[in-house]
Design a protein around this motif. Structure first.
Motif, short mmCIF file in Angstrom:
data_model
loop_
_atom_site.label_atom_id
_atom_site.label_comp_id
_atom_site.label_asym_id
_atom_site.label_seq_id
_atom_site.Cartn_x
_atom_site.Cartn_y
_atom_site.Cartn_z
N LEU A 10 0.83 -1.20 0.00
CA LEU A 10 0.00 0.00 0.00
C LEU A 10 0.87 1.26 0.00
O LEU A 10 1.98 1.27 0.55
N GLY A 11 0.35 2.30 -0.61
CA GLY A 11 1.07 3.57 -0.67
C GLY A 11 0.90 4.23 -2.02
O GLY A 11 0.33 3.65 -2.95
N HIS A 12 1.39 5.44 -2.15
CA HIS A 12 1.30 6.17 -3.42
C HIS A 12 2.45 5.75 -4.32
O HIS A 12 3.39 6.50 -4.57
N ARG A 13 2.35 4.52 -4.82
CA ARG A 13 3.38 3.95 -5.67
C ARG A 13 2.82 3.73 -7.07
O ARG A 13 1.63 3.45 -7.25
N HIS A 14 3.69 3.87 -8.05
CA HIS A 14 3.27 3.67 -9.43
C HIS A 14 2.88 2.22 -9.67
O HIS A 14 3.52 1.30 -9.20
N ARG A 15 1.77 2.04 -10.41
CA ARG A 15 1.33 0.70 -10.80
C ARG A 15 1.07 0.67 -12.29
O ARG A 15 0.48 1.61 -12.84
N ARG A 16 1.50 -0.36 -12.92
CA ARG A 16 1.32 -0.48 -14.36
C ARG A 16 -0.15 -0.65 -14.73
O ARG A 16 -0.93 -1.19 -13.97
N VAL A 27 2.25 10.11 -7.72
CA VAL A 27 2.88 8.96 -7.07
C VAL A 27 4.37 9.23 -6.92
O VAL A 27 4.93 10.13 -7.57
N TYR A 28 5.02 8.48 -6.04
CA TYR A 28 6.46 8.59 -5.87
C TYR A 28 7.17 8.02 -7.10
O TYR A 28 6.70 7.05 -7.71
N HIS A 30 10.07 6.65 -6.99
CA HIS A 30 10.85 5.48 -6.57
C HIS A 30 10.02 4.66 -5.59
O HIS A 30 9.24 5.21 -4.80
N ASP A 31 10.16 3.35 -5.65
CA ASP A 31 9.40 2.46 -4.78
C ASP A 31 10.20 2.06 -3.55
O ASP A 31 10.41 0.88 -3.27
N TYR A 32 10.66 3.06 -2.81
CA TYR A 32 11.39 2.76 -1.58
C TYR A 32 10.44 2.19 -0.52
O TYR A 32 9.29 2.61 -0.40
N ARG A 33 10.96 1.26 0.26
CA ARG A 33 10.14 0.58 1.24
C ARG A 33 9.57 1.55 2.29
O ARG A 33 8.43 1.39 2.75
N HIS A 34 10.35 2.56 2.67
CA HIS A 34 9.89 3.46 3.72
C HIS A 34 8.74 4.35 3.26
O HIS A 34 8.12 5.05 4.08
N LEU A 35 8.44 4.35 1.97
CA LEU A 35 7.34 5.15 1.45
C LEU A 35 6.02 4.39 1.47
O LEU A 35 4.98 4.96 1.13
N THR A 36 6.06 3.12 1.83
CA THR A 36 4.83 2.33 1.87
C THR A 36 4.08 2.59 3.18
O THR A 36 4.66 3.00 4.18
N THR A 37 2.78 2.33 3.14
CA THR A 37 1.94 2.56 4.33
C THR A 37 1.35 1.27 4.89
O THR A 37 0.59 1.31 5.85
N GLY A 38 1.69 0.15 4.29
CA GLY A 38 1.15 -1.12 4.78
C GLY A 38 1.24 -2.20 3.72
O GLY A 38 1.81 -2.00 2.64
N ILE A 39 0.67 -3.33 4.01
CA ILE A 39 0.69 -4.46 3.09
C ILE A 39 -0.66 -5.17 3.13
O ILE A 39 -1.34 -5.18 4.17
N ILE A 152 -4.01 3.18 -7.89
CA ILE A 152 -3.06 3.53 -6.85
C ILE A 152 -3.62 3.03 -5.52
O ILE A 152 -4.62 3.56 -5.02
N LEU A 153 -2.97 2.04 -4.94
CA LEU A 153 -3.47 1.43 -3.71
C LEU A 153 -3.00 2.24 -2.51
O LEU A 153 -2.10 1.84 -1.78
N ASP A 154 -3.63 3.37 -2.32
CA ASP A 154 -3.24 4.25 -1.21
C ASP A 154 -3.79 3.78 0.13
O ASP A 154 -3.36 4.24 1.18
N SER A 155 -4.76 2.87 0.10
CA SER A 155 -5.33 2.34 1.35
C SER A 155 -5.94 0.97 1.08
O SER A 155 -6.21 0.60 -0.07
N ALA A 156 -6.17 0.23 2.15
CA ALA A 156 -6.80 -1.08 2.02
C ALA A 156 -8.23 -0.94 1.50
O ALA A 156 -8.72 -1.78 0.75
N ARG A 157 -8.89 0.15 1.87
CA ARG A 157 -10.26 0.37 1.40
C ARG A 157 -10.29 0.57 -0.11
O ARG A 157 -11.20 0.05 -0.78
N THR A 158 -9.32 1.26 -0.66
CA THR A 158 -9.25 1.45 -2.11
C THR A 158 -9.11 0.11 -2.82
O THR A 158 -9.77 -0.15 -3.84
N ALA A 159 -8.26 -0.76 -2.29
CA ALA A 159 -8.07 -2.09 -2.87
C ALA A 159 -9.35 -2.90 -2.81
O ALA A 159 -9.73 -3.57 -3.78
#
Length: 220
Positions: A10-16, A27-28, A30-39, A152-159
């Motif tokens: 989860l997080g503002h990460r680019h998705r194809r 979105v960021y 770079h997909d750095y781990r510290h930019l994620t908000t959960g899994i 963009i999976l910014d939250s579990a609710r979005t997913a």
């Protein structure tokens, strides 16, 4: 049928993939781990007869306890009303992972699941390296991937909302729910279960290591 889908970060990460939106989505780069908000740990249960599915989105870890909780949730929240006179459920799994065919920890949790549901469980594991032929892969998760494409999976609710939009011309429907339970890694099978497992688990005479019946409601 029950099988896991790959974990989603989860997080503002680019998705194809294409995604229609009225606004620019930032979105960021770079997909750095510290930019994620959960899994998210998705676990799908697919009803072959009704072409319906129920996907549990865990926020902790994929363990045998999570697998059984996801099945119980799918049964109570969705499938039980369609099969009011059921006495036995057929469950198909891969041979590895949290639901490994050789895992005593998983079998002990299956016994607890059988007792919890009050049902007999007939279990069939796909042999190693054959899971790609599991119908849930191309009937359900291929369509779920389309629903998540570019989102963009910014939250579990979005997913969850994206997954619940899954529809096909053949009538596939998908329900999803969140499960926030925290699961412990490294759990071991109890010593007692080693001694009593044969009372609740009967292996088939053909390919018994992959096919067996679990019944906690009466001795086999």
């Amino acid at each position: 049928m029950s099988i896991p889908k790959k974990k989603e970060v989860l997080g503002h990460r680019h998705r194809r993939g294409p995604c229609y939106s009225t606004d620019v989505q930032l979105v960021y780069d770079h997909d750095y781990r510290h930019l994620t908000t959960g899994i998210l740990v998705p676990r799908g249960v697919y009803d072959y007869r009704d072409n319906a599915s129920f996907i549990t989105l865990g926020t902790s870890r994929e363990t045998s306890a999570f697998v059984c909780d996801a099945i119980a949730l799918a049964w109570h929240e969705d499938r039980a009303e369609h099969y009011p006179h059921t006495r036995e459920i057929l469950l198909t799994f891969d041979a590895g992972g949290a639901n490994a065919a050789r895992s005593l920890r998983f079998k002990e949790d299956l016994v607890a699941l059988s007792r919890r549901l009050g049902l007999r469980l007939r279990v069939a594991h796909y042999p190693p390296y054959t899971s790609k032929w599991h119908p849930i892969e191309h009937r359900l998760f291929s369509q779920v991937e389309r629903s998540l494409s570019g989102v963009i999976l910014d939250s579990a609710r979005t997913a969850r909302e994206a997954i619940q939009r899954t529809r096909t011309q053949t009538g596939l429907t998908a329900k999803a729910c969140l499960l926030d339970t925290v699961y412990e890694l490294g759990r071991k099978c109890s010593e007692t279960f080693h001694e009593i497992k044969h009372k609740f688990i009967r292996h088939d005479s053909v390919l018994g290591k992959w096919n067996y019946v679990v019944n906690a409601n009466e001795f086999l």
